[in-house]
Design a protein around this motif. Structure first.
Motif, PDB file in Angstrom:
ATOM      1  N   MET A   1       0.851  -1.175   0.000  1.00 49.39           N
ATOM      2  CA  MET A   1       0.000   0.000   0.000  1.00 49.39           C
ATOM      3  C   MET A   1       0.896   1.238   0.000  1.00 49.39           C
ATOM      4  N   ARG A   2       0.612   2.139  -0.922  1.00 45.62           N
ATOM      5  CA  ARG A   2       1.370   3.384  -1.023  1.00 45.62           C
ATOM      6  C   ARG A   2       0.489   4.539  -0.531  1.00 45.62           C
ATOM      7  N   ILE A   3       0.975   5.283   0.453  1.00 45.15           N
ATOM      8  CA  ILE A   3       0.205   6.381   1.064  1.00 45.15           C
ATOM      9  C   ILE A   3       0.945   7.679   0.803  1.00 45.15           C
TER      10      ILE A   3
ATOM     11  N   ALA B   1       3.107   0.588   3.382  1.00 47.44           N
ATOM     12  CA  ALA B   1       2.742  -0.281   4.495  1.00 47.44           C
ATOM     13  C   ALA B   1       2.146  -1.562   3.938  1.00 47.44           C
ATOM     14  N   THR B   2       2.184  -2.612   4.735  1.00 44.89           N
ATOM     15  CA  THR B   2       1.679  -3.921   4.311  1.00 44.89           C
ATOM     16  C   THR B   2       0.418  -4.269   5.099  1.00 44.89           C
TER      17      THR B   2
ATOM     18  N   MET C   1      -4.960  -2.232   7.274  1.00 40.43           N
ATOM     19  CA  MET C   1      -3.691  -1.529   7.317  1.00 40.43           C
ATOM     20  C   MET C   1      -3.918  -0.163   7.959  1.00 40.43           C
ATOM     21  N   TRP C   2      -3.022   0.269   8.815  1.00 42.71           N
ATOM     22  CA  TRP C   2      -3.142   1.605   9.394  1.00 42.71           C
ATOM     23  C   TRP C   2      -1.765   2.243   9.457  1.00 42.71           C
ATOM     24  N   THR C   3      -1.771   3.567   9.491  1.00 37.15           N
ATOM     25  CA  THR C   3      -0.522   4.302   9.592  1.00 37.15           C
ATOM     26  C   THR C   3      -0.793   5.677  10.206  1.00 37.15           C
TER      27      THR C   3
ATOM     28  N   SER D   1      -3.799  10.200  -0.216  1.00 40.02           N
ATOM     29  CA  SER D   1      -4.022   9.351  -1.400  1.00 40.02           C
ATOM     30  C   SER D   1      -3.467   7.961  -1.113  1.00 40.02           C
ATOM     31  N   VAL D   2      -4.269   6.902  -1.424  1.00 37.42           N
ATOM     32  CA  VAL D   2      -3.868   5.522  -1.171  1.00 37.42           C
ATOM     33  C   VAL D   2      -4.040   4.699  -2.446  1.00 37.42           C
TER      34      VAL D   2
END
Length: 247
Positions: A1-3, A17-18, A24-26, A40-41
């Motif tokens: 996942m690209r944030i 993040a994986t 998934m959280w960040t 943006s995700v």
């Protein structure tokens, strides 16, 4: 996942993040500015998802209390204007318009005062008329802010109804002028006499002394447009028309 995160100040951050168990959280860095935060995700070839949220200022943590006039008169027209200025959160942002600002006052004879008003563009203002003569202290509370105290003085004002006007030909006599404590106004105290046009424009101003509790004003030769005279003392005032032969 690209944030990809876009901050209100124009900067951006990128991280990956994986997911685990389809979740998934960040944490997101909010920065110090206010405005729109965009996130943006994307994941592999999936379409981009965009989330927009507003970053608002925090509670007030700094600000000052100002009072342009240091002296007022008890139980009189007017009073003090208390200005709350430069109300900001701990990051320096102007607090949200509508935030509560509480004024607290401590006066003579254990007199206490409290009033809450909304902030507008980081400022607030309140007019206060003292009930008694003496020394007053005011301060602000808003969020985590408790401002420095401002000391103000209220002097004995005029007893209501004592600003009486008596005419004797071209002489106007005011009084007896009595304070809220029941004493005659000190001899030598100046009463302001302002000559006004019909439109309320000031044409002339004189200061007449109080003698034995009364002030005596002999109407001088005045401009043709003079129509009224306003007398003022200790925040109180009275306006009277001129005699016809005084023009």
């Amino acid at each position: 996942m690209r944030i990809l995160t876009f901050l209100p100040d124009g900067t951006s951050t990128r991280r990956e993040a994986t997911p685990r168990h389809l979740l998934m959280w960040t944490p997101l860095r909010a920065g110090t500015g206010v405005g729109e935060l965009k996130v943006s995700v994307t994941a592999d070839a999936t379409r981009r998802e965009l989330v927009v949220t507003d970053l608002l200022p925090g509670a007030a943590s700094s600000g000052v209390l100002e009072a342009p006039a240091q002296i007022a008169w008890a139980d009189a027209q007017g009073g003090w204007r208390l200005d709350a200025e430069n109300l900001r959160d701990r990051r320096g942002n102007e607090i949200v318009t509508g935030s509560a600002v509480t004024y607290i006052g401590l006066g003579p004879q254990d007199l206490r005062f409290m009033a809450t008003v909304p902030a507008i563009d980081g400022e607030a203002s309140l007019n206060v008329a003292p009930l008694r003569a003496g020394r007053y202290r005011f301060f602000l509370q808003a969020g985590s802010l408790q401002s420095a105290r401002v000391g103000l003085t209220a002097r004995p004002g005029l007893r209501r109804g004592s600003f009486r006007v008596k005419r004797q030909g071209r002489v106007i006599i005011l009084g007896p002028l009595v304070t809220v404590h029941g004493a005659l106004v000190d001899t030598g105290t100046g009463v302001t006499a302002t000559v006004l046009s019909a439109e309320g424009r000031s044409l002339r101003e004189d200061v007449i002394p109080v003698v034995d509790g009364r002030a005596r004003y002999e109407i001088p030769v005045l401009p043709p447009k003079a129509r009224f005279i306003r007398f003022a003392l200790f925040g109180e005032g009275v306006t009277t028309p001129l005699f016809k032969d005084s023009r």
